[in-house]
Structure formats: C-alpha cells, structure tokens
Scaffold this active site. Sequence first.
Site, PDB file in Angstrom:
ATOM      1  N   ASP A  64       0.844  -1.194   0.000  1.00  0.00           N
ATOM      2  CA  ASP A  64       0.000   0.000   0.000  1.00  0.00           C
ATOM      3  C   ASP A  64       0.879   1.243   0.000  1.00  0.00           C
ATOM      4  O   ASP A  64       1.448   1.617   1.012  1.00  0.00           O
ATOM      5  CB  ASP A  64      -0.894  -0.048   1.247  1.00  0.00           C
ATOM      6  CG  ASP A  64      -1.697   1.222   1.424  1.00  0.00           C
ATOM      7  OD1 ASP A  64      -1.874   1.962   0.438  1.00  0.00           O
ATOM      8  OD2 ASP A  64      -2.157   1.455   2.561  1.00  0.00           O
ATOM      9  N   ASN A 106      -0.004   4.471  -0.726  1.00  0.00           N
ATOM     10  CA  ASN A 106      -0.552   5.764  -0.289  1.00  0.00           C
ATOM     11  C   ASN A 106      -1.199   5.697   1.100  1.00  0.00           C
ATOM     12  O   ASN A 106      -1.862   6.635   1.536  1.00  0.00           O
ATOM     13  CB  ASN A 106      -1.537   6.318  -1.326  1.00  0.00           C
ATOM     14  CG  ASN A 106      -2.795   5.456  -1.431  1.00  0.00           C
ATOM     15  OD1 ASN A 106      -2.843   4.367  -0.865  1.00  0.00           O
ATOM     16  ND2 ASN A 106      -3.786   5.934  -2.150  1.00  0.00           N
ATOM     17  N   ASP A 161      -1.914  -1.163  -3.822  1.00  0.00           N
ATOM     18  CA  ASP A 161      -2.204  -0.420  -5.047  1.00  0.00           C
ATOM     19  C   ASP A 161      -1.088  -0.596  -6.085  1.00  0.00           C
ATOM     20  O   ASP A 161      -0.064  -1.227  -5.820  1.00  0.00           O
ATOM     21  CB  ASP A 161      -2.416   1.066  -4.714  1.00  0.00           C
ATOM     22  CG  ASP A 161      -1.405   1.554  -3.697  1.00  0.00           C
ATOM     23  OD1 ASP A 161      -0.209   1.309  -3.919  1.00  0.00           O
ATOM     24  OD2 ASP A 161      -1.803   2.144  -2.659  1.00  0.00           O
ATOM     25  N   ASP A 204      -5.728 -10.090 -15.493  1.00  0.00           N
ATOM     26  CA  ASP A 204      -6.840 -11.000 -15.256  1.00  0.00           C
ATOM     27  C   ASP A 204      -8.015 -10.535 -16.113  1.00  0.00           C
ATOM     28  O   ASP A 204      -8.281  -9.343 -16.188  1.00  0.00           O
ATOM     29  CB  ASP A 204      -7.228 -10.928 -13.772  1.00  0.00           C
ATOM     30  CG  ASP A 204      -7.671 -12.262 -13.219  1.00  0.00           C
ATOM     31  OD1 ASP A 204      -8.526 -12.894 -13.864  1.00  0.00           O
ATOM     32  OD2 ASP A 204      -7.180 -12.652 -12.147  1.00  0.00           O
ATOM     33  N   ASP A 229     -10.611 -15.825 -16.330  1.00  0.00           N
ATOM     34  CA  ASP A 229     -11.382 -16.296 -15.189  1.00  0.00           C
ATOM     35  C   ASP A 229     -12.464 -17.282 -15.631  1.00  0.00           C
ATOM     36  O   ASP A 229     -13.133 -17.049 -16.649  1.00  0.00           O
ATOM     37  CB  ASP A 229     -12.029 -15.053 -14.559  1.00  0.00           C
ATOM     38  CG  ASP A 229     -12.657 -15.327 -13.227  1.00  0.00           C
ATOM     39  OD1 ASP A 229     -11.944 -15.783 -12.328  1.00  0.00           O
ATOM     40  OD2 ASP A 229     -13.872 -15.066 -13.074  1.00  0.00           O
ATOM     41  N   GLU A 254      -8.464 -20.302 -16.260  1.00  0.00           N
ATOM     42  CA  GLU A 254      -8.932 -21.008 -15.067  1.00  0.00           C
ATOM     43  C   GLU A 254     -10.136 -21.834 -15.477  1.00  0.00           C
ATOM     44  O   GLU A 254     -11.133 -21.295 -15.954  1.00  0.00           O
ATOM     45  CB  GLU A 254      -9.338 -20.020 -13.975  1.00  0.00           C
ATOM     46  CG  GLU A 254      -9.794 -20.741 -12.719  1.00  0.00           C
ATOM     47  CD  GLU A 254     -10.715 -19.909 -11.834  1.00  0.00           C
ATOM     48  OE1 GLU A 254     -10.787 -20.190 -10.635  1.00  0.00           O
ATOM     49  OE2 GLU A 254     -11.390 -18.986 -12.340  1.00  0.00           O
ATOM     50  N   HIS A 278      -5.389 -17.325  -5.062  1.00  0.00           N
ATOM     51  CA  HIS A 278      -6.205 -16.495  -4.171  1.00  0.00           C
ATOM     52  C   HIS A 278      -7.529 -17.136  -3.784  1.00  0.00           C
ATOM     53  O   HIS A 278      -8.342 -16.496  -3.139  1.00  0.00           O
ATOM     54  CB  HIS A 278      -6.462 -15.155  -4.861  1.00  0.00           C
ATOM     55  CG  HIS A 278      -7.250 -15.332  -6.134  1.00  0.00           C
ATOM     56  ND1 HIS A 278      -6.732 -15.965  -7.248  1.00  0.00           N
ATOM     57  CD2 HIS A 278      -8.519 -15.015  -6.449  1.00  0.00           C
ATOM     58  CE1 HIS A 278      -7.656 -16.014  -8.183  1.00  0.00           C
ATOM     59  NE2 HIS A 278      -8.753 -15.441  -7.725  1.00  0.00           N
ATOM     60  N   ASP A 279      -7.782 -18.365  -4.230  1.00  0.00           N
ATOM     61  CA  ASP A 279      -9.047 -19.036  -3.902  1.00  0.00           C
ATOM     62  C   ASP A 279      -8.860 -20.259  -3.007  1.00  0.00           C
ATOM     63  O   ASP A 279      -9.845 -20.857  -2.594  1.00  0.00           O
ATOM     64  CB  ASP A 279      -9.741 -19.504  -5.194  1.00  0.00           C
ATOM     65  CG  ASP A 279     -10.208 -18.353  -6.075  1.00  0.00           C
ATOM     66  OD1 ASP A 279     -10.569 -17.293  -5.534  1.00  0.00           O
ATOM     67  OD2 ASP A 279     -10.210 -18.519  -7.311  1.00  0.00           O
TER      68      ASP A 279
HETATM   69  C1  GLC Z   1     -12.710 -17.253 -10.169  1.00  0.00           C
HETATM   70  C2  GLC Z   1     -11.821 -16.361  -9.366  1.00  0.00           C
HETATM   71  C3  GLC Z   1     -12.489 -16.095  -8.066  1.00  0.00           C
HETATM   72  C4  GLC Z   1     -13.799 -15.381  -8.343  1.00  0.00           C
HETATM   73  C5  GLC Z   1     -14.666 -16.187  -9.301  1.00  0.00           C
HETATM   74  C6  GLC Z   1     -15.791 -15.370  -9.846  1.00  0.00           C
HETATM   75  O1  GLC Z   1     -12.862 -18.490  -9.606  1.00  0.00           O
HETATM   76  O2  GLC Z   1     -10.547 -16.937  -9.219  1.00  0.00           O
HETATM   77  O3  GLC Z   1     -11.693 -15.372  -7.179  1.00  0.00           O
HETATM   78  O4  GLC Z   1     -14.496 -15.191  -7.151  1.00  0.00           O
HETATM   79  O5  GLC Z   1     -13.924 -16.621 -10.410  1.00  0.00           O
HETATM   80  O6  GLC Z   1     -15.315 -14.416 -10.743  1.00  0.00           O
HETATM   81 CA    CA Z   2      -3.512   2.230  -1.207  1.00  0.00          CA
END
Ligand code: GLC
Ligand code: CA
Length: 532
Positions: A20, A22, A28, A97, A199, A260, A323-324
Amino acid sequence: MTPWWQSAVIYQIYPRSFYDANGDGIGDLRGIIQKLDYLQRLGVDALWLNPVYPSPMRDFGYDVSDYCGIDPAFGDMADMQALITQAHKRGMKIVMDMVFNHTSHQHPWFKAALENDPHYRDFYIWREPKNTRHKTPNNWRSAFGGSAWRWHHKRQAFYLHSFLPAQPDLNWRNPEVEKAALQILDFWLAKGVNGFRFDVINLLFKDPTLRNNPLRFGGIGRPYEWQQHRHDRNQNETHLFLQRMRRHLDNRGDILSVGEIMYDKYETCATAASFCGQQDELHLTFNFELLHAKFSARALHLALQRWYDALGKNWPSITFSNHDFPRQISRTGRYKQAEKARLLAMLALSAKGTVVLYYGEEIGMQEEPVRKKEIQDPAGQFYWPIYKGRDGCRRPMCWDDSEYGGFSAQRSWLPVSPAAPKRNVLAQQMNPNSLWHFYRSLIALRKEYTCLQTGEITLHPVQHHVLYFTRSLGKQILHIMLNISPRPQSMPYLPNPRDACLLNSRPAAKSLPHELAPYQGVIYQQAQGSQD
Ligand code: GLC
Ligand code: CA
C-alpha cells in the site's frame, strides 16, 4: 523460438494485499511499482495481477464495471502504464486478469440491458417467467450460494448469475459480446501487456435450452457441488470461441492466454487440459488437482502423471496456490512445515511446466482465516461456518516487523498476519538459510539449467515415499529426489561420485550415504558419460 511464457516463473499478485503506497490500507499499483526491484531480485519473469479494473468490489474486482479502466482504490491508468513500463524495463512481463463470464451489475452494459437498449438487451442471459416469477427457469445454482437466477423487477425477467447476483453472466451466444471482448483484449495489448489469465473460462457458454443439471447423490460440501455441472459448463461452443481467441492473440505476437477451468473433485485435470485443445485453444490452464492433492509422494506423482498424460503436446502449468485456495504450506500439516515448504518449492520449480507462484509463498505465509466479523469474502459471508471463505490466503504481504507488517501505514483491509513480526521479507533476506533465499536459488538454478525450463520429464515410480523424476535436454540430465516422509529413505538414484549436487533442501541434515533425510530434497546433475 520458445514463447516467453514457456520457461517463465510467473508471480501472482493480489493487488489489494501486496503493498500500500498511499497509506489507505489497500494495496495499489504504485505499491507494486515500488516492489518491482524486490521481484526482480527474487528472479521472477512475469507478474499476473488479479483484477484492478473499476469495480463495486462485491467480489473484490471479479465484478468488473469497466474493462478498460483502473479502480481508484488501485490508482489510475497512468499508474498502470508506469507499472507496465517499469516492469518491462526490468525484463518482466505483465499478465492481466480477464473476467469474461460475467460483469458487475453496475457495468454500463447491464444498465443498458435493463433499459431494453436494443444493442445490449441480449448481452446477458434473461428468461421470462413461465407462470410465476417464483419459479426459477431451472435448477442451476450459484457458486456463491442459492439459485443462479435472480428476478429483476425492471425487466420482469430472471437473469443468470453463476456467482453473486451482482455478477450477471454475459450471453456468449450473442456475437456482439465476443466482439466487445476481443476489443477489450486489443485495448490492453496496445498498452503493452503480455498476456491474460481468463477467469472461469469454461463457463462462458451455457446449454441453449437451459436444461436442468443432473443431481449428484451423496454430494458433500456446498450445495453447488451437489449437482453435475453438465449444462452450465464445458459447452462445445466455448472450445470454438477459444480457438478464435487463440488465433486473435497469436496474430498479435507472443501473448500468453492462461485459463482457469472450474471443475470439481469428481473430475480430473483432464477437464482442464481439454481447454488447451490441439494446441489451438488456451496456451495454458491450471491443474487444481495439484492444489487438492494430499502432501504425499504418491498423490503428487499421480496428479503430475495425469496432468502430463492429459496434456499430450500442450504445455503444462505448475502451481500449488492461488487467491481461492488455502495456502500450500498449511495444507501439508503442522509437522516440519519449514522442510515441507522447501519440498513444494523444489517440486514447483523443477517439474516440467510454466511455474505460477502466489505472493507470500516465498516466505512461507500461512493460511490464516480471519474472525467472523472480519470476513470480507462474499463466499465466506454466505457459507460461514461450513466454509469460511478465502480471506485466509489474501492477507497482506509481510514485508518487515513494523506495525502492519510494513504493508501499510495504517490498518489494512484484512488484518496483517499475527506472524508478521517473525515471518517477513526483511528478516528472511537477512538470513541466508531462509525459505526466501531457497526460492531465489531455485529460480536462479532454473535460469542456469535450460533443461529445468524446457527439458523432458520422466516421472519414476514412487518407492518409499520418494518422489523422483528426471529432467533432460540434450546431454543435460538432472535427477530430482524429494523424500516426502518423516523418516530417512534410500535414494532411488544413486549419484555417481562425479555427479554434482546442485541443490539440497536440508544441507545441515545428517544422513547416511545414498540416503535422504526426512523431508529432504536434492537435485543432482548426472556427470556426462556416466550411467545410472
Ligand atoms: C474465479 C476467481 C475467483 C472469483 C470467481 C468469480 O474463480 O478466481 O476469485 O471469485 O472466479 O469471478
Ligand atoms: Ca492504497
């Protein structure tokens, strides 16, 4: 010429949680720019950023309200342009992404659809009620809970949302949607980005007659998993679109497309592999079997073998976190985690495939679920306590032992890990024996030995909990042995006295000759002319 992404180590950044700049508690783009030297020192080749587009943030950026902008929480387009330029200066690529299955309900397309605008009215999947508006068009469910259909008063119709009601699904049977999507890709390519992560790309097309999904009896977990997703995923038209998109991207240079693919635990990674087609769909897809696999030599061997078999000539990707999912180190059990983290690092960076690392894995960040009242993830809010959501793997990166882990000057959007004072980048950089330095040497080794990047792989049968494989390219032959057990095991490959040990995950461990210490991994280079 090998495409850039084949030999690459890609580093996934969850921008909200990286740095971060700022001081508003949210990571960011300026923050990422400030950390580029760090990433270069680590040695990664490319950065994949989770979505940074304008968004109401109901699903933290996966609900896009403008595909060609930057959300003010992350900065602006000038910052993005600076990030691209600065990354390129350091020899690093940028992967964006792309969320094409759905938009935010705040997207101008959805607003226009509500107004019955002739161009946009069919951009989404609408169904008029048959008799009553209390009966949804079919039994499809949202991955985030409840029916996948939401009644919209204004249009007097249901719309489909595979995720949150605030994420209406686009109607890919409308050719205008595809046209708009390809224009968005061109917009970003003109800005200089080097690839896209798509995605939930296997969800794009749905069965045209919206047939009910068959139920899966004895299903466990979330109700979403109690049905077979036969009609709301994996339609043939998605493959055809991916072929068109592949041509579109290949015509524009050396651009990566990585997808994905959503599939459940009853399926194998063959589903993911199928979306690479005959090297004419996505360049790469993710194998989630590697994230679900038990931490054992047999399970990992099986997941890898199935992956290579299913891919055929398509190129593999190797990743253990994102991240999931709960962070990889925490999935290995509590015992000897430091040693296990090194084995996973060795496996990721020496198996065949493009490597995707998740921020923080290089310092061994743990899965740390937050308290109920701190939950930010909509999936966690909906399903708590049967599913606590994904916040545990999205906590701020721990940079140093200062307040807020050096991530921000103030309280961050998700609490900083309580372990930050001990487990942080600065501390590990100062300790030559740290996991951070181990990752760095592995990445450097991969750079030095081409066979680790593009060489062939042979997986040998698992004996006594040792995962053993060979990488080879021309005369270069490397033997990788990972003892995934708490006991010493004998080496399946007996190094010749002239072989060089290139890397040892536990240099201080005592073991007999030709024996691996508990959770020890080694890489040997076979001396030229010697035989095994
Ligand atoms: C994918 C992403 C996830 C998101 C989902 C809906 O699985 O990795 O983080 O919540 O799609 O877009
Ligand atoms: Ca920030």
